[in-house]
Design a protein around this motif. Structure first.
Motif, short mmCIF file in Angstrom:
data_model
loop_
_atom_site.label_atom_id
_atom_site.label_comp_id
_atom_site.label_asym_id
_atom_site.label_seq_id
_atom_site.Cartn_x
_atom_site.Cartn_y
_atom_site.Cartn_z
N ALA A 244 0.83 -0.98 0.26
CA ALA A 244 0.40 0.09 0.06
C ALA A 244 1.00 1.12 0.48
CB ALA A 244 -0.44 -0.10 1.01
N LEU A 245 1.27 1.18 0.95
CA LEU A 245 3.01 2.50 0.38
C LEU A 245 3.59 3.06 -0.30
CD1 LEU A 245 4.14 5.21 1.95
CD2 LEU A 245 6.15 2.90 3.01
N GLU A 246 3.84 1.24 -1.38
CA GLU A 246 4.73 1.40 -2.83
C GLU A 246 3.79 2.27 -3.27
OE1 GLU A 246 7.83 1.54 -5.08
OE2 GLU A 246 7.19 2.16 -3.56
N LEU A 247 2.05 1.80 -3.45
CA LEU A 247 1.03 2.46 -4.12
C LEU A 247 0.84 3.90 -3.79
CD1 LEU A 247 -1.57 -0.41 -4.14
CD2 LEU A 247 -0.57 0.21 -6.05
N ALA A 248 0.36 4.23 -2.67
CA ALA A 248 0.72 5.89 -2.19
C ALA A 248 1.43 6.70 -2.99
CB ALA A 248 0.57 5.86 -1.19
N ARG A 249 2.92 6.16 -2.85
CA ARG A 249 3.89 6.30 -3.13
C ARG A 249 4.10 7.12 -5.02
NH1 ARG A 249 8.52 4.56 0.59
NH2 ARG A 249 8.56 5.62 2.50
N GLN A 250 3.95 5.50 -6.07
CA GLN A 250 3.60 5.97 -7.39
C GLN A 250 2.36 6.56 -7.45
OE1 GLN A 250 3.11 1.68 -8.46
NE2 GLN A 250 4.78 1.30 -7.76
#
Length: 246
Positions: free
Chosen positions: A217-223
């Protein structure tokens, strides 16, 4: 004291999820004010250990991997991840109840409070450290008394020294999984201390079906363009419903 940034962010975001029900929390065994164990003056050894981990780690070794682009095979750099090396670097975060990672978890749980007085950093054990009932447990129909920095779900039976040891052991027991999950999501756990501390805190608070989704989820948020606290907050929330979308 840049390490306080990570602690404050983990504390803020960790407590946000339970703020609405925090009024229900009640103490079952507050420590007396005169007890010298309630406030700990952190030593230079503590501080140096914290600083050494917050400092940027060595640049990870890279290796070349093959990727095909437009029909041509090209060599592109790929970050190398060594789990044993990562464990060696990060295990100190949870080695004792006053290690940086355990303090972050304890502050988020409301069992620790950090403050500075006369240029000395103090770690205060709140009343909840010595026994409290968590509103989250009540919502599941369970009534247990939590102890120690991590709110141990009553596993220690009220023995504070045992609670401190068990909290560290539990955090260390989940560390390998957290490091692997972060790396699999494209996040370097050795370089992104904020992501690692939040992953560890969510592991302490939530079931694996949710906490293991946080790195993704964190990687999705940053992307998606989110950064800093906004990305962390979005990911912590999304980790609880991301499974429903699959």
């Amino acid at each position: 004291m840049s390490y306080l940034i990570w602690l404050s962010r983990v504390a803020l975001l960790g407590l946000a999820a339970t703020a609405a029900s925090a009024i229900l929390l009640f103490s079952t065994g507050a420590k007396k004010e005169s007890d010298s164990n309630q406030v700990i003056a952190l030593t230079q050894e503590n501080i140096q250990t914290w600083k050494s981990r917050v400092a940027q780690p060595p640049t990870p070794t890279t290796q070349l991997s093959s990727q095909k682009q437009s029909g041509d095979e090209q060599k592109v750099p790929k970050r190398y991840f060594d789990l044993n090396q990562s464990l060696s670097l990060n295990a100190s975060l949870f080695a004792t109840h006053t290690s940086l990672g355990m303090v972050a978890i304890g502050v988020a749980e409301g069992n620790y409070r950090l403050f500075i007085e006369n240029n000395t950093l103090y770690l205060e054990q709140t009343a909840g450290y010595f026994g409290h009932t968590d509103p989250g447990n009540l919502s599941w129909g369970e009534v247990v008394t939590n102890y120690g920095p991590c709110s141990d779900q009553g596993r220690s039976g009220g023995n504070i020294a045992k609670a401190e040891q068990m909290c560290s052991q539990r955090a260390l027991g989940g560390l390998s999984r957290q490091l692997v999950d972060l790396n699999a999501a494209g996040i370097d756990p050795n370089a992104d201390l904020e992501a690692l501390l939040n992953t560890a805190d969510l592991y302490n608070q939530a079931r694996l079906i949710h906490s293991r989704k946080f790195p993704e989820a964190l990687e999705l948020a940053r992307q998606g363009g989110k950064t800093g606290v906004e990305a962390i907050a979005w990911a912590r929330t999304a980790s609880f419903y991301i499974n429903d979308a699959e």
